[in-house]
Design a protein around this motif. Structure first.
Motif, PDB file in Angstrom:
ATOM      1  N   ALA A  14       0.705  -1.148   0.005  1.00 22.78           N
ATOM      2  CA  ALA A  14      -0.118  -0.114   0.018  1.00 22.78           C
ATOM      3  C   ALA A  14       0.702   1.341   0.128  1.00 22.78           C
ATOM      4  CB  ALA A  14      -0.857   0.095   1.243  1.00 22.78           C
ATOM      5  N   ASP A  20      -3.132   3.888  -2.293  1.00 24.29           N
ATOM      6  CA  ASP A  20      -3.666   4.073  -1.178  1.00 24.29           C
ATOM      7  C   ASP A  20      -4.896   4.738  -1.288  1.00 24.29           C
ATOM      8  OD1 ASP A  20      -4.280   3.789   1.877  1.00 24.29           O
ATOM      9  OD2 ASP A  20      -3.673   5.769   1.628  1.00 24.29           O
ATOM     10  N   ASP A  21      -4.842   5.884  -1.917  1.00 20.57           N
ATOM     11  CA  ASP A  21      -5.744   6.990  -1.824  1.00 20.57           C
ATOM     12  C   ASP A  21      -6.732   7.101  -0.676  1.00 20.57           C
ATOM     13  OD1 ASP A  21      -5.290   7.436  -4.845  1.00 20.57           O
ATOM     14  OD2 ASP A  21      -6.411   5.689  -5.399  1.00 20.57           O
ATOM     15  N   LEU A  23      -7.221   5.093   1.625  1.00 22.15           N
ATOM     16  CA  LEU A  23      -8.204   3.978   2.467  1.00 22.15           C
ATOM     17  C   LEU A  23      -7.700   3.451   3.678  1.00 22.15           C
ATOM     18  CD1 LEU A  23      -8.011   1.059  -0.763  1.00 22.15           C
ATOM     19  CD2 LEU A  23      -9.792   2.942  -0.172  1.00 22.15           C
ATOM     20  N   ARG A  26      -9.744   5.678   5.866  1.00 23.61           N
ATOM     21  CA  ARG A  26     -11.003   5.569   5.894  1.00 23.61           C
ATOM     22  C   ARG A  26     -11.497   4.120   6.767  1.00 23.61           C
ATOM     23  NH1 ARG A  26     -12.571   5.358  -0.472  1.00 23.61           N
ATOM     24  NH2 ARG A  26     -14.280   4.645   0.343  1.00 23.61           N
ATOM     25  N   ALA A  27     -10.791   3.064   6.710  1.00 25.98           N
ATOM     26  CA  ALA A  27     -10.697   2.022   7.293  1.00 25.98           C
ATOM     27  C   ALA A  27     -10.404   2.195   9.104  1.00 25.98           C
ATOM     28  CB  ALA A  27      -9.737   0.855   6.976  1.00 25.98           C
ATOM     29  N   TYR A  85     -11.065  -2.650   5.830  1.00 22.90           N
ATOM     30  CA  TYR A  85     -10.253  -2.340   4.424  1.00 22.90           C
ATOM     31  C   TYR A  85     -10.563  -3.615   3.739  1.00 22.90           C
ATOM     32  CZ  TYR A  85      -6.004  -1.072   2.114  1.00 22.90           C
ATOM     33  OH  TYR A  85      -5.343  -0.750   1.120  1.00 22.90           O
ATOM     34  N   LEU A  88     -13.659  -2.387   1.778  1.00 24.14           N
ATOM     35  CA  LEU A  88     -13.136  -1.479   0.611  1.00 24.14           C
ATOM     36  C   LEU A  88     -12.402  -2.163  -0.746  1.00 24.14           C
ATOM     37  CD1 LEU A  88     -11.688   1.527   2.897  1.00 24.14           C
ATOM     38  CD2 LEU A  88     -13.671   1.556   1.467  1.00 24.14           C
ATOM     39  N   ILE A  89     -11.698  -2.901  -0.325  1.00 22.19           N
ATOM     40  CA  ILE A  89     -11.360  -3.929  -1.545  1.00 22.19           C
ATOM     41  C   ILE A  89     -12.153  -4.458  -2.221  1.00 22.19           C
ATOM     42  CG2 ILE A  89      -9.776  -5.945  -2.093  1.00 22.19           C
ATOM     43  CD1 ILE A  89      -8.073  -5.413   0.491  1.00 22.19           C
ATOM     44  N   GLU A  91     -15.181  -3.480  -2.704  1.00 18.09           N
ATOM     45  CA  GLU A  91     -16.163  -2.514  -3.392  1.00 18.09           C
ATOM     46  C   GLU A  91     -15.345  -1.870  -4.538  1.00 18.09           C
ATOM     47  OE1 GLU A  91     -16.837   0.314  -0.348  1.00 18.09           O
ATOM     48  OE2 GLU A  91     -18.344  -0.791   0.561  1.00 18.09           O
ATOM     49  N   ASN A  93     -11.956  -0.706  -4.695  1.00 15.06           N
ATOM     50  CA  ASN A  93     -11.132   0.448  -4.589  1.00 15.06           C
ATOM     51  C   ASN A  93      -9.373  -0.018  -4.624  1.00 15.06           C
ATOM     52  OD1 ASN A  93     -12.785   2.708  -3.459  1.00 15.06           O
ATOM     53  ND2 ASN A  93     -13.565   1.045  -2.240  1.00 15.06           N
ATOM     54  N   ALA A  94      -9.135  -1.200  -4.841  1.00 13.55           N
ATOM     55  CA  ALA A  94      -7.900  -1.699  -5.054  1.00 13.55           C
ATOM     56  C   ALA A  94      -7.390  -1.281  -6.197  1.00 13.55           C
ATOM     57  CB  ALA A  94      -7.667  -3.042  -4.633  1.00 13.55           C
TER      58      ALA A  94
END
Length: 229
Positions: A14, A20-21, A23, A26-27, A85, A88-89, A91, A93-94
């Motif tokens: 990351a 990373d943006d 993430l 956010r987590a 996290y 988010l993956i 969804e 976002n990776a």
């Protein structure tokens, strides 16, 4: 630059090979609630700053510090972080850093072994690799649980050296986006310990940590390593 030929490249994920943006932060919001970590006011700002400053470290270690050593709260925060996290993956976002896959492939095609390391859990790392389609991209992938301790300790790098049968720490090059990545590389005795400007820490922080080079991205790192061959 040393004339030592690099035979192993140890790359962070990351912020270094994976975008990373935001993430992690956010987590961390979910983790804060679960672990009773302040989310508002000066204490909340200080907690977020600590997360940024300690980027690259094993996340459970970070949460132990933020909860004052309360193991139950730290584990609750860590579990919430991983769940957030992972979501988010899932969804979508990776995303890889531009050119990362090509850089890793170029290194391996030239005979340089590549290890991908992380401060995340093994499960989160595997989920991230699967989302990117990177299950076979590297010679080895390591999380802190595979090595004993995460960054800033040298364990991940030295474990990669041992498992991939590299003879000399001077044949190792390290790339990360945080001061903790740099410290880990220096403690391991790597010849190249480079910082990438694609993640958490800027040039001043990376140079202050002792980076032997600060590069725009993993693409330039591949060029640097291949110049030793």
């Amino acid at each position: 630059m040393s004339t030592t030929q690099i035979r192993l490249a140890v790359l962070d994920m990351a912020g270094t090979t994976v975008a990373d943006d935001g993430l992690v932060l956010r987590a961390f919001a979910d983790a804060s609630v679960a672990g009773g970590i302040p989310t508002e006011g000066p204490d909340g700002d200080a907690a977020r700053r600590y997360v940024l400053d300690t980027m690259g470290q094993s996340k459970i270690i970070v949460f132990r510090a933020l909860t004052g050593g309360d193991e139950e709260r730290a584990r609750a925060a860590n579990a919430a972080f991983e769940a957030a996290y992972d979501r988010l993956i899932d969804e979508g976002n990776a995303e890889p850093i531009a050119g990362a896959a090509d850089a890793i492939t170029a290194l391996r095609n030239a005979g340089v072994k590549v290890a991908l390391t992380t401060g995340f859990s093994r499960g989160t790392q595997d989920k991230l690799l699967a989302a990117l389609g990177w299950q076979e991209i590297a010679d080895l992938t390591l999380a802190p649980s595979d090595a004993g301790r995460g960054r800033p300790y040298p364990d991940l790098i030295l474990t990669a050296l041992l498992r991939l049968q590299i003879d000399d720490v001077r044949e190792v090059a390290v790339l990360g986006d945080t001061a903790n990545d740099v410290t880990s590389g220096l403690r391991a005795g790597a010849t190249v310990v480079a910082g990438a400007l694609t993640g958490a820490h800027g040039e001043d922080e990376l140079r202050a940590a002792g980076a032997t080079a600060v590069l725009p991205s993993v693409r330039e790192f591949a060029d640097l390593v291949l110049s030793t061959r």
